[in-house]
Write a protein that holds these residues in place. Structure first.
Motif, mmCIF file in Angstrom:
data_model
loop_
_atom_site.group_PDB
_atom_site.id
_atom_site.type_symbol
_atom_site.label_atom_id
_atom_site.label_comp_id
_atom_site.label_asym_id
_atom_site.label_seq_id
_atom_site.Cartn_x
_atom_site.Cartn_y
_atom_site.Cartn_z
ATOM 1 N N ALA A 225 0.826 -1.203 0.000
ATOM 2 C CA ALA A 225 0.000 0.000 0.000
ATOM 3 C C ALA A 225 0.865 1.259 0.000
ATOM 4 O O ALA A 225 0.497 2.274 -0.619
ATOM 5 N N ASP A 226 2.007 1.219 0.683
ATOM 6 C CA ASP A 226 2.933 2.350 0.635
ATOM 7 C C ASP A 226 3.437 2.570 -0.789
ATOM 8 O O ASP A 226 3.510 3.708 -1.269
ATOM 9 N N ALA A 227 3.794 1.473 -1.462
ATOM 10 C CA ALA A 227 4.258 1.585 -2.849
ATOM 11 C C ALA A 227 3.149 2.113 -3.751
ATOM 12 O O ALA A 227 3.382 2.937 -4.639
ATOM 13 N N GLY A 228 1.912 1.650 -3.514
ATOM 14 C CA GLY A 228 0.779 2.155 -4.279
ATOM 15 C C GLY A 228 0.530 3.623 -4.008
ATOM 16 O O GLY A 228 0.217 4.402 -4.916
ATOM 17 N N GLY A 229 0.676 4.035 -2.734
ATOM 18 C CA GLY A 229 0.522 5.440 -2.390
ATOM 19 C C GLY A 229 1.574 6.303 -3.065
ATOM 20 O O GLY A 229 1.278 7.407 -3.532
ATOM 21 N N ALA A 230 2.803 5.782 -3.144
ATOM 22 C CA ALA A 230 3.869 6.504 -3.835
ATOM 23 C C ALA A 230 3.570 6.622 -5.319
ATOM 24 O O ALA A 230 3.875 7.634 -5.958
ATOM 25 N N SER A 231 2.954 5.580 -5.885
ATOM 26 C CA SER A 231 2.599 5.605 -7.300
ATOM 27 C C SER A 231 1.511 6.633 -7.582
ATOM 28 O O SER A 231 1.557 7.344 -8.588
ATOM 29 N N LEU A 232 0.541 6.748 -6.689
ATOM 30 C CA LEU A 232 -0.591 7.651 -6.911
ATOM 31 C C LEU A 232 -0.292 9.101 -6.535
ATOM 32 O O LEU A 232 -0.773 10.031 -7.184
ATOM 33 N N ALA A 233 0.485 9.308 -5.463
ATOM 34 C CA ALA A 233 0.711 10.660 -4.951
ATOM 35 C C ALA A 233 2.141 11.151 -5.117
ATOM 36 O O ALA A 233 2.380 12.350 -5.048
ATOM 37 N N GLY A 234 3.084 10.217 -5.310
ATOM 38 C CA GLY A 234 4.491 10.599 -5.392
ATOM 39 C C GLY A 234 5.269 10.025 -4.221
ATOM 40 O O GLY A 234 4.789 10.049 -3.078
ATOM 41 N N ARG A 235 6.472 9.533 -4.505
ATOM 42 C CA ARG A 235 7.268 8.895 -3.461
ATOM 43 C C ARG A 235 7.634 9.861 -2.342
ATOM 44 O O ARG A 235 7.551 9.520 -1.154
ATOM 45 N N ASP A 236 8.045 11.068 -2.696
ATOM 46 C CA ASP A 236 8.461 12.030 -1.676
ATOM 47 C C ASP A 236 7.313 12.382 -0.728
ATOM 48 O O ASP A 236 7.516 12.550 0.478
ATOM 49 N N LYS A 237 6.107 12.494 -1.267
ATOM 50 C CA LYS A 237 4.943 12.789 -0.416
ATOM 51 C C LYS A 237 4.659 11.626 0.527
ATOM 52 O O LYS A 237 4.316 11.836 1.695
ATOM 53 N N MET A 238 4.798 10.388 0.018
ATOM 54 C CA MET A 238 4.531 9.220 0.854
ATOM 55 C C MET A 238 5.566 9.115 1.970
ATOM 56 O O MET A 238 5.211 8.833 3.127
ATOM 57 N N ILE A 239 6.820 9.378 1.655
ATOM 58 C CA ILE A 239 7.869 9.349 2.684
ATOM 59 C C ILE A 239 7.620 10.442 3.715
ATOM 60 O O ILE A 239 7.731 10.218 4.932
ATOM 61 N N ALA A 240 7.250 11.647 3.252
ATOM 62 C CA ALA A 240 6.989 12.752 4.173
ATOM 63 C C ALA A 240 5.832 12.433 5.108
ATOM 64 O O ALA A 240 5.867 12.760 6.303
ATOM 65 N N ALA A 241 4.798 11.768 4.589
ATOM 66 C CA ALA A 241 3.648 11.403 5.421
ATOM 67 C C ALA A 241 4.056 10.404 6.499
ATOM 68 O O ALA A 241 3.659 10.530 7.666
#
Length: 304
Positions: A225-241
């Motif tokens: 789900a983290d990888a999917g979130g990075a795909s949909l919103a961007g990796r940097d945004k997912m890491i920041a979250a």
């Protein structure tokens, strides 16, 4: 940890007591001999899958009742409009039907997704998340939850739990029958009181191992789900979250039925890590950092 184990044991005892009563009624009233492996397997399958499937079908209703979530039907302000618009865009990108979007009142930074299918789901965020996270961080959290839906995680978890429940019920009774006949020397007659004591213990022991397997898969799907979130919103945004969560993490108030689908879960130590639904946040951040931006941009949430 001790409260978690006590709750687990109490739940298993309650399930076993109900199962024993039903089996006794079927055997003594209706004459169904559950010593027969076929009848045992049928009953185990009914009990094993019945509870998990009912929970899946009622998951949205239970989540709304358990959290007091308010479903946004007509956005009342700009923040609610942003939530609905963001989820709609991500759902279209993931190839799923628009989930219901809700807000629930809780101080912690959290969100969850639930529902009986990819096209009948709910995505909810806490008021604490809306207050503490930037729009970019919140967007990544929503993408994580939409990815859970798109990956079919709710259905998969229910099926895995049903298989494990069935396995535990059957194995405990088959092994219990063998041990009881060996100890008592009674290989022809029906089971004695020792058999039920043995099955009690085996249900809990095998159930504990089954929970470890289910939680292992739960941790695995968080990375997906983290990888999917990075795909949909961007990796940097997912890491920041995830970094924001690691800085402000507190005890979750989510009810048990949706806790495994929150953005973060309880932190475990030692053997208790085997019963955690989420991997440590630092491991999730490291996993995302090891994915190149190009891989993240090209990543697929789910096969459509």
């Amino acid at each position: 940890m001790f409260k978690r184990i006590a709750l687990f044991l109490a739940t298993n005892l309650a399930v076993l007591a109900l199962l024993s009563i039903v089996m006794a009624v079927l055997q003594n009233v209706f004459g169904i001999q559950l010593g027969n492996n076929g009848a045992l397997l049928l009953m185990a399958t009914m009990f094993g899958f019945g509870g998990s499937m009912i929970s899946l079908m009622l998951s949205k209703w239970m989540a709304k009742r358990g959290t007091g979530a308010y479903v946004i039907e007509q956005p009342r302000n700009e923040s609610e409009q942003w939530l609905v618009t963001t989820v709609r865009r991500q759902a279209e990108a993931a190839g799923i039907k628009m989930p219901e979007v809700a807000i629930y009142d809780a101080p912690e930074i959290n969100a969850f997704a639930t529902g009986p299918s990819r096209n009948n789901s709910l995505v909810a965020v806490s008021t604490g998340l809306l207050r503490a996270m930037s729009r970019e961080e919140a967007e990544a959290v929503l993408a994580h939850e939409v990815s859970h839906v798109a990956n079919g995680d709710m259905v998969t978890m229910a099926l895995i739990q049903g298989v494990l429940n069935t396995f535990v019920i059957v194995l405990a009774r088959v092994v219990g029958r063998v041990i009881d006949s060996y100890i008592s020397g009674n290989r022809e007659g029906g089971p004695g009181i020792g058999y039920y004591v043995i099955v009690f213990v085996l249900d809990m022991v095998f159930g504990l191992f089954a929970s470890m397997i289910a939680m292992w898969f739960s941790r695995y799907r968080e990375f997906r789900a983290d990888a999917g979130g990075a795909s949909l919103a961007g990796r940097d945004k997912m890491i920041a979250a995830l970094q924001r969560l690691s800085q402000t993490y507190g005890a979750s108030t989510l009810p048990k039925q949706v806790a495994a689908f929150g953005i973060s879960g309880a932190v475990g130590h030692g053997l208790s890590k085997l019963l955690m639904s989420h991997p440590p946040l630092e491991q999730r951040i490291e996993a995302l950092r090891n994915v190149s931006p190009m891989q993240s941009a090209q990543g697929r949430v789910v096969s459509r």
